[in-house]
Enzyme design. Structure first.
Site, PDB file in Angstrom:
ATOM      1  N   ASP A   1       0.848  -1.186   0.000  1.00 46.44           N
ATOM      2  CA  ASP A   1       0.000   0.000   0.000  1.00 46.44           C
ATOM      3  C   ASP A   1       0.889   1.244   0.000  1.00 46.44           C
ATOM      4  O   ASP A   1       1.900   1.314   0.689  1.00 46.44           O
ATOM      5  CB  ASP A   1      -0.916  -0.005   1.235  1.00 46.44           C
ATOM      6  CG  ASP A   1      -2.065   0.969   1.092  1.00 46.44           C
ATOM      7  OD1 ASP A   1      -3.217   0.521   0.949  1.00 46.44           O
ATOM      8  OD2 ASP A   1      -1.810   2.199   1.109  1.00 46.44           O
TER       9      ASP A   1
ATOM     10  N   ASN B   1     -12.954  -3.391   2.165  1.00 48.44           N
ATOM     11  CA  ASN B   1     -13.908  -2.303   2.340  1.00 48.44           C
ATOM     12  C   ASN B   1     -14.870  -2.277   1.151  1.00 48.44           C
ATOM     13  O   ASN B   1     -14.466  -2.526   0.013  1.00 48.44           O
ATOM     14  CB  ASN B   1     -13.176  -0.963   2.453  1.00 48.44           C
ATOM     15  CG  ASN B   1     -12.254  -0.910   3.661  1.00 48.44           C
ATOM     16  OD1 ASN B   1     -12.566  -1.487   4.699  1.00 48.44           O
ATOM     17  ND2 ASN B   1     -11.125  -0.236   3.518  1.00 48.44           N
TER      18      ASN B   1
ATOM     19  N   VAL C   1     -10.929   2.966  -3.683  1.00 49.95           N
ATOM     20  CA  VAL C   1     -10.537   2.490  -5.020  1.00 49.95           C
ATOM     21  C   VAL C   1     -11.534   1.405  -5.415  1.00 49.95           C
ATOM     22  O   VAL C   1     -11.651   0.372  -4.729  1.00 49.95           O
ATOM     23  CB  VAL C   1      -9.098   1.947  -5.025  1.00 49.95           C
ATOM     24  CG1 VAL C   1      -8.765   1.377  -6.396  1.00 49.95           C
ATOM     25  CG2 VAL C   1      -8.105   3.044  -4.644  1.00 49.95           C
TER      26      VAL C   1
ATOM     27  N   HIS D   1     -10.167  -5.285  -3.408  1.00 46.20           N
ATOM     28  CA  HIS D   1      -8.834  -5.582  -2.902  1.00 46.20           C
ATOM     29  C   HIS D   1      -8.945  -5.994  -1.450  1.00 46.20           C
ATOM     30  O   HIS D   1      -9.761  -5.470  -0.702  1.00 46.20           O
ATOM     31  CB  HIS D   1      -7.906  -4.370  -3.032  1.00 46.20           C
ATOM     32  CG  HIS D   1      -8.501  -3.080  -2.548  1.00 46.20           C
ATOM     33  ND1 HIS D   1      -9.413  -2.362  -3.290  1.00 46.20           N
ATOM     34  CD2 HIS D   1      -8.340  -2.407  -1.397  1.00 46.20           C
ATOM     35  CE1 HIS D   1      -9.770  -1.289  -2.623  1.00 46.20           C
ATOM     36  NE2 HIS D   1      -9.146  -1.282  -1.460  1.00 46.20           N
TER      37      HIS D   1
ATOM     38  N   HIS E   1      -6.983  -5.910   2.081  1.00 41.08           N
ATOM     39  CA  HIS E   1      -5.884  -5.299   2.839  1.00 41.08           C
ATOM     40  C   HIS E   1      -5.321  -6.381   3.754  1.00 41.08           C
ATOM     41  O   HIS E   1      -6.067  -6.978   4.538  1.00 41.08           O
ATOM     42  CB  HIS E   1      -6.396  -4.164   3.730  1.00 41.08           C
ATOM     43  CG  HIS E   1      -6.918  -2.969   3.009  1.00 41.08           C
ATOM     44  ND1 HIS E   1      -6.204  -1.795   2.867  1.00 41.08           N
ATOM     45  CD2 HIS E   1      -8.117  -2.746   2.400  1.00 41.08           C
ATOM     46  CE1 HIS E   1      -6.928  -0.909   2.207  1.00 41.08           C
ATOM     47  NE2 HIS E   1      -8.096  -1.456   1.920  1.00 41.08           N
TER      48      HIS E   1
HETATM   49  P1  AMP Z   1      -9.785   1.332   0.178  1.00 43.98           P
HETATM   50  O1  AMP Z   1      -9.956   2.611   0.939  1.00 43.98           O
HETATM   51  O2  AMP Z   1     -10.204   0.126   0.933  1.00 43.98           O
HETATM   52  O3  AMP Z   1     -10.416   1.421  -1.192  1.00 43.98           O
HETATM   53  O4  AMP Z   1      -8.230   1.165  -0.010  1.00 43.98           O
HETATM   54  C1  AMP Z   1      -7.514   1.742  -1.048  1.00 43.98           C
HETATM   55  C2  AMP Z   1      -6.073   1.653  -0.677  1.00 43.98           C
HETATM   56  O5  AMP Z   1      -5.314   1.810  -1.849  1.00 43.98           O
HETATM   57  C3  AMP Z   1      -5.603   2.737   0.296  1.00 43.98           C
HETATM   58  O6  AMP Z   1      -5.057   2.127   1.458  1.00 43.98           O
HETATM   59  C4  AMP Z   1      -4.561   3.511  -0.503  1.00 43.98           C
HETATM   60  O7  AMP Z   1      -3.488   3.943   0.286  1.00 43.98           O
HETATM   61  C5  AMP Z   1      -4.128   2.480  -1.528  1.00 43.98           C
HETATM   62  N1  AMP Z   1      -3.626   3.017  -2.787  1.00 43.98           N
HETATM   63  C6  AMP Z   1      -4.219   3.944  -3.595  1.00 43.98           C
HETATM   64  N2  AMP Z   1      -3.478   4.155  -4.684  1.00 43.98           N
HETATM   65  C7  AMP Z   1      -2.403   3.316  -4.584  1.00 43.98           C
HETATM   66  C8  AMP Z   1      -1.286   3.064  -5.397  1.00 43.98           C
HETATM   67  N3  AMP Z   1      -1.081   3.718  -6.568  1.00 43.98           N
HETATM   68  N4  AMP Z   1      -0.377   2.151  -4.989  1.00 43.98           N
HETATM   69  C9  AMP Z   1      -0.553   1.499  -3.833  1.00 43.98           C
HETATM   70  N5  AMP Z   1      -1.598   1.690  -3.012  1.00 43.98           N
HETATM   71  C10 AMP Z   1      -2.511   2.597  -3.377  1.00 43.98           C
END
Ligand code: AMP
Length: 117
Positions: free
Chosen positions: A34, A91, A100, A104, A106
């Protein structure tokens, strides 16, 4: 950076069009650190193709979703947090805190994690 039409920042990472610290990749799944880690180990496990949210997953995705969990377990082992413990979360949508829209997991660990909200 995300649309719901089959592309996303994570799909671009899986295709290596965007940089990321990839720790696992096969024909179905990519895992990478992340960019804003919330724990000493914070890895995202994503399918290579876009499924926007868990709500969009179908029975056809059953094997893929299970494999994502097993990849999380494997990465926990490789990062030496299996015995101390870790958290695997997904999430979903606004109240779930999803930012995003490409599903995914975590994987977080390496310290005592607080209670979930
Ligand atoms: P969520 O809030 O569950 O959708 O998690 C999205 C996660 O993606 C967050 O923890 C961000 O820090 C991570 N994230 C967003 N863009 C990137 C990226 N380019 N590379 C790695 N992690 C990312």
């Amino acid at each position: 950076m995300t649309d719901h039409l089959g592309d996303s920042v994570f799909a671009r990472i899986a295709r290596k069009e965007l940089p990321a610290k990839i720790v696992y990749q096969d024909e179905e799944i990519t895992a990478f650190h992340d960019i804003e880690p919330l724990a000493p180990v914070h890895i995202l496990i994503v399918p290579n193709r876009v499924i926007p949210t868990l709500n969009d997953a179908t029975l056809e995705d059953q094997q893929l979703l299970g494999k994502m969990m097993l990849v999380a377990r494997q990465l926990a082992c490789q990062h030496s947090i299996s015995d101390t413990g870790y958290r695997v979360t997904m999430n979903v949508n606004s109240d779930g805190g999803q930012s995003v829209f490409h599903i995914h997991l975590h994987l977080m660990g390496g310290q005592k994690l607080g209670r979930m909200a």
